[in-house]
Design a protein around this motif. Structure first.
Motif, PDB file in Angstrom:
ATOM      1  N   ALA A   1      -5.755   4.880  -6.101  1.00  0.00           N
ATOM      2  CA  ALA A   1      -6.028   4.852  -4.664  1.00  0.00           C
ATOM      3  C   ALA A   1      -5.564   3.531  -4.057  1.00  0.00           C
ATOM      4  O   ALA A   1      -5.028   3.509  -2.941  1.00  0.00           O
ATOM      5  CB  ALA A   1      -7.519   5.049  -4.418  1.00  0.00           C
ATOM      6  N   ALA A   2      -5.746   2.427  -4.804  1.00  0.00           N
ATOM      7  CA  ALA A   2      -5.286   1.123  -4.320  1.00  0.00           C
ATOM      8  C   ALA A   2      -3.765   1.092  -4.227  1.00  0.00           C
ATOM      9  O   ALA A   2      -3.200   0.538  -3.265  1.00  0.00           O
ATOM     10  CB  ALA A   2      -5.785   0.019  -5.244  1.00  0.00           C
ATOM     11  N   PHE A   3      -3.100   1.688  -5.219  1.00  0.00           N
ATOM     12  CA  PHE A   3      -1.638   1.769  -5.160  1.00  0.00           C
ATOM     13  C   PHE A   3      -1.198   2.537  -3.920  1.00  0.00           C
ATOM     14  O   PHE A   3      -0.286   2.110  -3.191  1.00  0.00           O
ATOM     15  CB  PHE A   3      -1.087   2.473  -6.413  1.00  0.00           C
ATOM     16  CG  PHE A   3      -1.208   1.674  -7.676  1.00  0.00           C
ATOM     17  CD1 PHE A   3      -1.222   0.293  -7.661  1.00  0.00           C
ATOM     18  CD2 PHE A   3      -1.318   2.316  -8.901  1.00  0.00           C
ATOM     19  CE1 PHE A   3      -1.329  -0.449  -8.823  1.00  0.00           C
ATOM     20  CE2 PHE A   3      -1.427   1.594 -10.084  1.00  0.00           C
ATOM     21  CZ  PHE A   3      -1.433   0.206 -10.038  1.00  0.00           C
ATOM     22  N   ALA A   4      -1.812   3.693  -3.692  1.00  0.00           N
ATOM     23  CA  ALA A   4      -1.432   4.537  -2.563  1.00  0.00           C
ATOM     24  C   ALA A   4      -1.636   3.813  -1.237  1.00  0.00           C
ATOM     25  O   ALA A   4      -0.826   3.941  -0.309  1.00  0.00           O
ATOM     26  CB  ALA A   4      -2.233   5.837  -2.589  1.00  0.00           C
ATOM     27  N   LYS A   5      -2.709   3.046  -1.144  1.00  0.00           N
ATOM     28  CA  LYS A   5      -2.973   2.290   0.077  1.00  0.00           C
ATOM     29  C   LYS A   5      -1.887   1.256   0.320  1.00  0.00           C
ATOM     30  O   LYS A   5      -1.411   1.077   1.452  1.00  0.00           O
ATOM     31  CB  LYS A   5      -4.340   1.611  -0.023  1.00  0.00           C
ATOM     32  CG  LYS A   5      -4.733   0.848   1.230  1.00  0.00           C
ATOM     33  CD  LYS A   5      -6.121   0.232   1.078  1.00  0.00           C
ATOM     34  CE  LYS A   5      -6.519  -0.543   2.328  1.00  0.00           C
ATOM     35  NZ  LYS A   5      -7.867  -1.166   2.171  1.00  0.00           N
ATOM     36  N   ASP A   6      -1.469   0.580  -0.736  1.00  0.00           N
ATOM     37  CA  ASP A   6      -0.412  -0.428  -0.608  1.00  0.00           C
ATOM     38  C   ASP A   6       0.936   0.207  -0.263  1.00  0.00           C
ATOM     39  O   ASP A   6       1.746  -0.370   0.451  1.00  0.00           O
ATOM     40  CB  ASP A   6      -0.282  -1.231  -1.904  1.00  0.00           C
ATOM     41  CG  ASP A   6      -1.488  -2.122  -2.174  1.00  0.00           C
ATOM     42  OD1 ASP A   6      -2.225  -2.417  -1.222  1.00  0.00           O
ATOM     43  OD2 ASP A   6      -1.691  -2.498  -3.346  1.00  0.00           O
ATOM     44  N   TRP A   7       1.174   1.418  -0.789  1.00  0.00           N
ATOM     45  CA  TRP A   7       2.461   2.083  -0.566  1.00  0.00           C
ATOM     46  C   TRP A   7       2.571   2.702   0.823  1.00  0.00           C
ATOM     47  O   TRP A   7       3.676   2.941   1.303  1.00  0.00           O
ATOM     48  CB  TRP A   7       2.678   3.157  -1.624  1.00  0.00           C
ATOM     49  CG  TRP A   7       2.892   2.615  -3.002  1.00  0.00           C
ATOM     50  CD1 TRP A   7       3.404   1.403  -3.341  1.00  0.00           C
ATOM     51  CD2 TRP A   7       2.570   3.273  -4.236  1.00  0.00           C
ATOM     52  NE1 TRP A   7       3.433   1.257  -4.708  1.00  0.00           N
ATOM     53  CE2 TRP A   7       2.935   2.380  -5.283  1.00  0.00           C
ATOM     54  CE3 TRP A   7       2.030   4.512  -4.578  1.00  0.00           C
ATOM     55  CZ2 TRP A   7       2.768   2.701  -6.634  1.00  0.00           C
ATOM     56  CZ3 TRP A   7       1.860   4.836  -5.908  1.00  0.00           C
ATOM     57  CH2 TRP A   7       2.230   3.931  -6.923  1.00  0.00           C
ATOM     58  N   GLY A   8       1.458   3.006   1.448  1.00  0.00           N
ATOM     59  CA  GLY A   8       1.475   3.572   2.787  1.00  0.00           C
ATOM     60  C   GLY A   8       2.135   4.936   2.854  1.00  0.00           C
ATOM     61  O   GLY A   8       1.878   5.821   2.024  1.00  0.00           O
ATOM     62  N   ALA A   9       3.036   5.116   3.843  1.00  0.00           N
ATOM     63  CA  ALA A   9       3.680   6.412   4.063  1.00  0.00           C
ATOM     64  C   ALA A   9       4.579   6.826   2.907  1.00  0.00           C
ATOM     65  O   ALA A   9       4.869   8.017   2.732  1.00  0.00           O
ATOM     66  CB  ALA A   9       4.492   6.370   5.355  1.00  0.00           C
ATOM     67  N   ASP A  10       5.035   5.863   2.122  1.00  0.00           N
ATOM     68  CA  ASP A  10       5.904   6.167   0.977  1.00  0.00           C
ATOM     69  C   ASP A  10       5.120   6.513  -0.282  1.00  0.00           C
ATOM     70  O   ASP A  10       5.709   6.640  -1.362  1.00  0.00           O
ATOM     71  CB  ASP A  10       6.816   4.963   0.671  1.00  0.00           C
ATOM     72  CG  ASP A  10       7.883   4.767   1.726  1.00  0.00           C
ATOM     73  OD1 ASP A  10       8.235   5.760   2.397  1.00  0.00           O
ATOM     74  OD2 ASP A  10       8.359   3.624   1.885  1.00  0.00           O
ATOM     75  N   ALA A  11       3.804   6.670  -0.162  1.00  0.00           N
ATOM     76  CA  ALA A  11       2.968   6.870  -1.342  1.00  0.00           C
ATOM     77  C   ALA A  11       3.389   8.068  -2.196  1.00  0.00           C
ATOM     78  O   ALA A  11       3.476   7.942  -3.420  1.00  0.00           O
ATOM     79  CB  ALA A  11       1.503   7.001  -0.931  1.00  0.00           C
ATOM     80  N   PRO A  12       3.673   9.251  -1.619  1.00  0.00           N
ATOM     81  CA  PRO A  12       4.060  10.379  -2.488  1.00  0.00           C
ATOM     82  C   PRO A  12       5.309  10.089  -3.311  1.00  0.00           C
ATOM     83  O   PRO A  12       5.339  10.358  -4.522  1.00  0.00           O
ATOM     84  CB  PRO A  12       4.291  11.517  -1.489  1.00  0.00           C
ATOM     85  CG  PRO A  12       3.431  11.173  -0.326  1.00  0.00           C
ATOM     86  CD  PRO A  12       3.500   9.677  -0.222  1.00  0.00           C
ATOM     87  N   LYS A  13       6.330   9.551  -2.663  1.00  0.00           N
ATOM     88  CA  LYS A  13       7.573   9.264  -3.380  1.00  0.00           C
ATOM     89  C   LYS A  13       7.363   8.185  -4.433  1.00  0.00           C
ATOM     90  O   LYS A  13       7.830   8.310  -5.575  1.00  0.00           O
ATOM     91  CB  LYS A  13       8.651   8.825  -2.386  1.00  0.00           C
ATOM     92  CG  LYS A  13       9.986   8.480  -3.047  1.00  0.00           C
ATOM     93  CD  LYS A  13      11.050   8.136  -2.010  1.00  0.00           C
ATOM     94  CE  LYS A  13      10.739   6.840  -1.310  1.00  0.00           C
ATOM     95  NZ  LYS A  13      11.804   6.444  -0.363  1.00  0.00           N
ATOM     96  N   LYS A  14       6.645   7.128  -4.068  1.00  0.00           N
ATOM     97  CA  LYS A  14       6.441   6.033  -5.015  1.00  0.00           C
ATOM     98  C   LYS A  14       5.507   6.437  -6.150  1.00  0.00           C
ATOM     99  O   LYS A  14       5.647   5.934  -7.263  1.00  0.00           O
ATOM    100  CB  LYS A  14       5.908   4.797  -4.277  1.00  0.00           C
ATOM    101  CG  LYS A  14       6.949   4.158  -3.364  1.00  0.00           C
ATOM    102  CD  LYS A  14       6.502   2.816  -2.834  1.00  0.00           C
ATOM    103  CE  LYS A  14       7.614   2.143  -2.051  1.00  0.00           C
ATOM    104  NZ  LYS A  14       7.228   0.803  -1.540  1.00  0.00           N
ATOM    105  N   MET A  15       4.577   7.345  -5.888  1.00  0.00           N
ATOM    106  CA  MET A  15       3.725   7.841  -6.957  1.00  0.00           C
ATOM    107  C   MET A  15       4.554   8.626  -7.970  1.00  0.00           C
ATOM    108  O   MET A  15       4.343   8.507  -9.189  1.00  0.00           O
ATOM    109  CB  MET A  15       2.607   8.722  -6.396  1.00  0.00           C
ATOM    110  CG  MET A  15       1.685   9.316  -7.462  1.00  0.00           C
ATOM    111  SD  MET A  15       0.764   8.062  -8.399  1.00  0.00           S
ATOM    112  CE  MET A  15      -0.526   7.639  -7.221  1.00  0.00           C
ATOM    113  N   PHE A  16       5.508   9.425  -7.468  1.00  0.00           N
ATOM    114  CA  PHE A  16       6.376  10.173  -8.378  1.00  0.00           C
ATOM    115  C   PHE A  16       7.170   9.219  -9.267  1.00  0.00           C
ATOM    116  O   PHE A  16       7.247   9.414 -10.494  1.00  0.00           O
ATOM    117  CB  PHE A  16       7.332  11.079  -7.602  1.00  0.00           C
ATOM    118  CG  PHE A  16       8.237  11.892  -8.480  1.00  0.00           C
ATOM    119  CD1 PHE A  16       7.809  13.085  -9.031  1.00  0.00           C
ATOM    120  CD2 PHE A  16       9.524  11.452  -8.774  1.00  0.00           C
ATOM    121  CE1 PHE A  16       8.635  13.835  -9.855  1.00  0.00           C
ATOM    122  CE2 PHE A  16      10.354  12.189  -9.601  1.00  0.00           C
ATOM    123  CZ  PHE A  16       9.918  13.387 -10.144  1.00  0.00           C
ATOM    124  N   VAL A  17       7.741   8.192  -8.662  1.00  0.00           N
ATOM    125  CA  VAL A  17       8.518   7.214  -9.432  1.00  0.00           C
ATOM    126  C   VAL A  17       7.618   6.502 -10.439  1.00  0.00           C
ATOM    127  O   VAL A  17       7.993   6.301 -11.603  1.00  0.00           O
ATOM    128  CB  VAL A  17       9.187   6.191  -8.488  1.00  0.00           C
ATOM    129  CG1 VAL A  17       9.848   5.068  -9.299  1.00  0.00           C
ATOM    130  CG2 VAL A  17      10.220   6.874  -7.608  1.00  0.00           C
TER     131      VAL A  17
END
Length: 279
Positions: A97-113
């Motif tokens: 959840a902390a990662f997703a917050k830092d990634w913002g709108a790019d969270a889905p793409k960055k989570m996949f990577v």
């Protein structure tokens, strides 16, 4: 022989990549990143067992291949079931959840990577299982039984640490407190320690002690405990968890850090490996 091991590396990488892509789909659809670790654990168990039993030239799996497959499946079922039971009762894993917050709108793409990086970073673990299963000696040796003992201790120790933490949290009187009961008084992360300890089983099985140069590939199994130590102590294990605990428990957790070993179990107050207070 070298071609076989290179083929195994490629196959392991592709399998883990596909399985962690599935973990991303589950995470996106449920919004619960706790399932990521569940799927990762079962993916390692499935891929490790398949790698252990991989038939070469139609040959039947020998006793060691079945043994190593059984070990990784036992580890996977125990840990995966524990994480799954925990994930059912949380909305989201605080670390992800902390990662997703830092990634913002790019969270889905960055989570996949991120999950693909996790997949390829796990190749050394499954490859260690593969080379242990391929140890050339025929019958089971003393060191195979020692490997069994190591993994049993690892699974049992981690299970005990998890049960002690669960019992502590279920006691209303402990709300807001830091668990230092049982194994947690000897290590701030005894579950992580025993998780790492269990991975020592594979180099013990893989490396031929009687003739150390007869199976050079066996030394690749050392990558498993080395890699596991690195990710638990320096990457995705202890650092984000202790950061979270410092935010939620403050001075109580700082005091716990000051008196308790960071990773390796030591008597309370032993200064040898407590680690820095803000680690």
């Amino acid at each position: 022989m070298t071609v076989l091991y290179l083929e195994a590396l490629v196959a392991i990488g592709l399998a883990l990549s596909a399985l962690m892509a599935g973990a991303w789909v589950v995470q996106q659809k449920t919004g619960n990143s706790g399932w990521v670790d569940t799927i990762w654990t079962f993916s390692l168990g499935l891929t490790g067992a398949a790698a252990s039993l991989w038939s070469v030239d139609g040959a039947e799996a020998n006793a060691r291949q079945w043994l190593v497959a059984a070990l990784v499946v036992a580890w996977s079922v125990r840990l995966g079931s524990h994480i799954a039971a925990r994930s059912r009762h949380i909305g989201d894993d605080p670390r992800y959840a902390a990662f997703a917050k830092d990634w913002g709108a790019d969270a889905p793409k960055k989570m996949f990577v991120f999950l693909q990086q996790q997949a390829y970073g796990s190749i050394p673990l499954v490859f260690a299982i593969f080379v242990a299963a391929r140890a050339p000696a025929g019958d089971l040796r003393l060191q195979d039984w020692l490997g069994i003992l190591i993994l049993v201790i690892g699974i049992a120790g981690e299970g005990l640490a998890d049960s002690q933490l669960k019992a502590f949290r279920q006691n209303p009187a402990n709300k807001g407190q830091v668990c230092d009961a049982g194994l947690w008084g000897w290590s701030r992360h005894p579950n992580y320690f025993f998780e790492w300890f269990g991975w020592l089983a594979y180099p013990v099985i893989a490396i031929p002690f009687a003739d150390p140069l007869s199976y050079p590939w066996g030394y690749a199994a050392l990558l498993a405990p080395l890699f596991m130590y690195w990710i638990l102590v320096h990457l995705t294990g202890i650092p984000p968890l202790e950061e979270q605990m410092l935010k939620s428990r403050g001075e109580r957790y700082k005091a716990y850090q000051a008196r308790t070993s960071k990773f390796f179990p030591l008597p309370p107050g032993n200064p040898v490996s407590r680690g820095p207070a803000t680690s």
